[in-house]
Design an enzyme around this catalytic site. Structure first.
Site, PDB file in Angstrom:
ATOM      1  N   GLY A  46       0.819  -1.198   0.000  1.00  0.00           N
ATOM      2  CA  GLY A  46       0.000   0.000   0.000  1.00  0.00           C
ATOM      3  C   GLY A  46       0.854   1.249   0.000  1.00  0.00           C
ATOM      4  O   GLY A  46       2.053   1.207   0.312  1.00  0.00           O
ATOM      5  N   GLN A  51       3.059   9.932   1.405  1.00  0.00           N
ATOM      6  CA  GLN A  51       4.330   9.247   1.151  1.00  0.00           C
ATOM      7  C   GLN A  51       4.954   9.664  -0.176  1.00  0.00           C
ATOM      8  O   GLN A  51       6.133   9.368  -0.420  1.00  0.00           O
ATOM      9  CB  GLN A  51       4.143   7.729   1.157  1.00  0.00           C
ATOM     10  CG  GLN A  51       3.794   7.160   2.523  1.00  0.00           C
ATOM     11  CD  GLN A  51       3.679   5.658   2.461  1.00  0.00           C
ATOM     12  OE1 GLN A  51       2.638   5.121   2.127  1.00  0.00           O
ATOM     13  NE2 GLN A  51       4.774   4.969   2.759  1.00  0.00           N
ATOM     14  N   CYS A  88       6.889  -0.593   6.209  1.00  0.00           N
ATOM     15  CA  CYS A  88       6.406   0.606   5.518  1.00  0.00           C
ATOM     16  C   CYS A  88       7.471   1.081   4.546  1.00  0.00           C
ATOM     17  O   CYS A  88       8.650   1.133   4.901  1.00  0.00           O
ATOM     18  CB  CYS A  88       6.105   1.695   6.549  1.00  0.00           C
ATOM     19  SG  CYS A  88       5.538   3.237   5.818  1.00  0.00           S
ATOM     20  N   LEU A  89       7.044   1.455   3.350  1.00  0.00           N
ATOM     21  CA  LEU A  89       7.997   1.909   2.330  1.00  0.00           C
ATOM     22  C   LEU A  89       8.726   3.184   2.756  1.00  0.00           C
ATOM     23  O   LEU A  89       9.811   3.467   2.264  1.00  0.00           O
ATOM     24  CB  LEU A  89       7.278   2.140   0.997  1.00  0.00           C
ATOM     25  CG  LEU A  89       6.693   0.873   0.344  1.00  0.00           C
ATOM     26  CD1 LEU A  89       5.876   1.247  -0.890  1.00  0.00           C
ATOM     27  CD2 LEU A  89       7.783  -0.118  -0.023  1.00  0.00           C
ATOM     28  N   HIS A 130      -3.223   0.591   8.045  1.00  0.00           N
ATOM     29  CA  HIS A 130      -1.896   1.216   7.935  1.00  0.00           C
ATOM     30  C   HIS A 130      -1.944   2.445   7.028  1.00  0.00           C
ATOM     31  O   HIS A 130      -1.432   3.514   7.380  1.00  0.00           O
ATOM     32  CB  HIS A 130      -0.913   0.161   7.395  1.00  0.00           C
ATOM     33  CG  HIS A 130       0.484   0.649   7.176  1.00  0.00           C
ATOM     34  ND1 HIS A 130       1.572   0.126   7.849  1.00  0.00           N
ATOM     35  CD2 HIS A 130       0.997   1.604   6.356  1.00  0.00           C
ATOM     36  CE1 HIS A 130       2.675   0.753   7.459  1.00  0.00           C
ATOM     37  NE2 HIS A 130       2.355   1.647   6.550  1.00  0.00           N
ATOM     38  N   GLU A 131      -2.601   2.311   5.871  1.00  0.00           N
ATOM     39  CA  GLU A 131      -2.632   3.425   4.907  1.00  0.00           C
ATOM     40  C   GLU A 131      -3.519   4.567   5.413  1.00  0.00           C
ATOM     41  O   GLU A 131      -3.185   5.738   5.233  1.00  0.00           O
ATOM     42  CB  GLU A 131      -3.105   2.942   3.533  1.00  0.00           C
ATOM     43  CG  GLU A 131      -2.222   1.888   2.893  1.00  0.00           C
ATOM     44  CD  GLU A 131      -0.733   2.183   2.939  1.00  0.00           C
ATOM     45  OE1 GLU A 131      -0.337   3.364   2.850  1.00  0.00           O
ATOM     46  OE2 GLU A 131       0.049   1.233   3.097  1.00  0.00           O
ATOM     47  N   HIS A 134      -1.704   6.716   7.785  1.00  0.00           N
ATOM     48  CA  HIS A 134      -0.805   7.678   7.128  1.00  0.00           C
ATOM     49  C   HIS A 134      -1.502   9.018   6.871  1.00  0.00           C
ATOM     50  O   HIS A 134      -0.873  10.072   6.918  1.00  0.00           O
ATOM     51  CB  HIS A 134      -0.333   7.137   5.774  1.00  0.00           C
ATOM     52  CG  HIS A 134       0.921   6.315   5.827  1.00  0.00           C
ATOM     53  ND1 HIS A 134       2.127   6.823   6.258  1.00  0.00           N
ATOM     54  CD2 HIS A 134       1.167   5.031   5.476  1.00  0.00           C
ATOM     55  CE1 HIS A 134       3.053   5.871   6.178  1.00  0.00           C
ATOM     56  NE2 HIS A 134       2.504   4.771   5.711  1.00  0.00           N
TER      57      HIS A 134
HETATM   58 CO    CO Z   1       3.381   2.969   5.339  1.00  0.00          CO
END
Ligand code: CO
Length: 151
Positions: A46, A51, A88-89, A130-131, A134
């Site tokens: 995701g 991000q 997480c990216l 999670h998303e 953010h």
């Molecule tokens: Co993340």
């Protein structure tokens, strides 16, 4: 489509609250398409707009064969819980277990502004949570129960 740079931890943009999307226009389409391309290349589950440096309530989730574009998403129902590993990216190298609902129901809009309901369990529910976190400046590291080394 174009790849976007993924913002890394320490950048204050990751801690800001994102604005609601009110215009469903070409600019939004481009953002979503770019985010998808960026997510595929990064091989993630995701990606949220902050991000890639955009403070809008936009996120995408890709788990197994399921792909979702979530505009102004809200979790409207949860069931159960599960402690499981997450990453997480924007936080490369950090892995840890987080407690999330096992099942969630999300209400969101699609890229045309149409409201829809998405349901997920396990990893998909985790990715939704999670998303959406953010979009409120919350990172999974805030919720880590146990850190662990990636295999
Ligand atoms: Co993340």
């Amino acid at each position: 489509m174009a790849l976007r740079n993924i913002v890394k931890d320490g950048d204050p943009i990751l801690r800001k609250k994102c604005r609601e999307v009110t215009e469903f226009n070409e600019r939004l389409n481009v953002l979503l398409d770019d985010m998808r391309e960026t997510l595929v290349l990064a091989n993630g589950a995701g990606l949220a707009a902050p991000q890639v440096g955009v403070l809008k309530r936009v996120a995408i989730v890709s788990v197994d064969d399921a792909f979702y574009e979530l505009i102004n998403p809200e979790i409207i129902e949860t069931e159960g819980e599960e402690i499981s590993p997450e990453g997480c990216l924007s936080l490369p190298g950090i892995c840890g277990t987080v407690n999330r609902p096992y099942k969630v129901t999300v209400r969101a809009q699609d890229r045309f502004g149409k409201t829809f309901i998405a349901r997920g369990e396990g990893l998909l529910a985790r990715a939704f949570c999670h998303e959406i976190d953010h979009l409120d400046g919350i990172l999974f590291e805030d919720k880590i129960i146990d850190y662990y080394e990636e295999a």
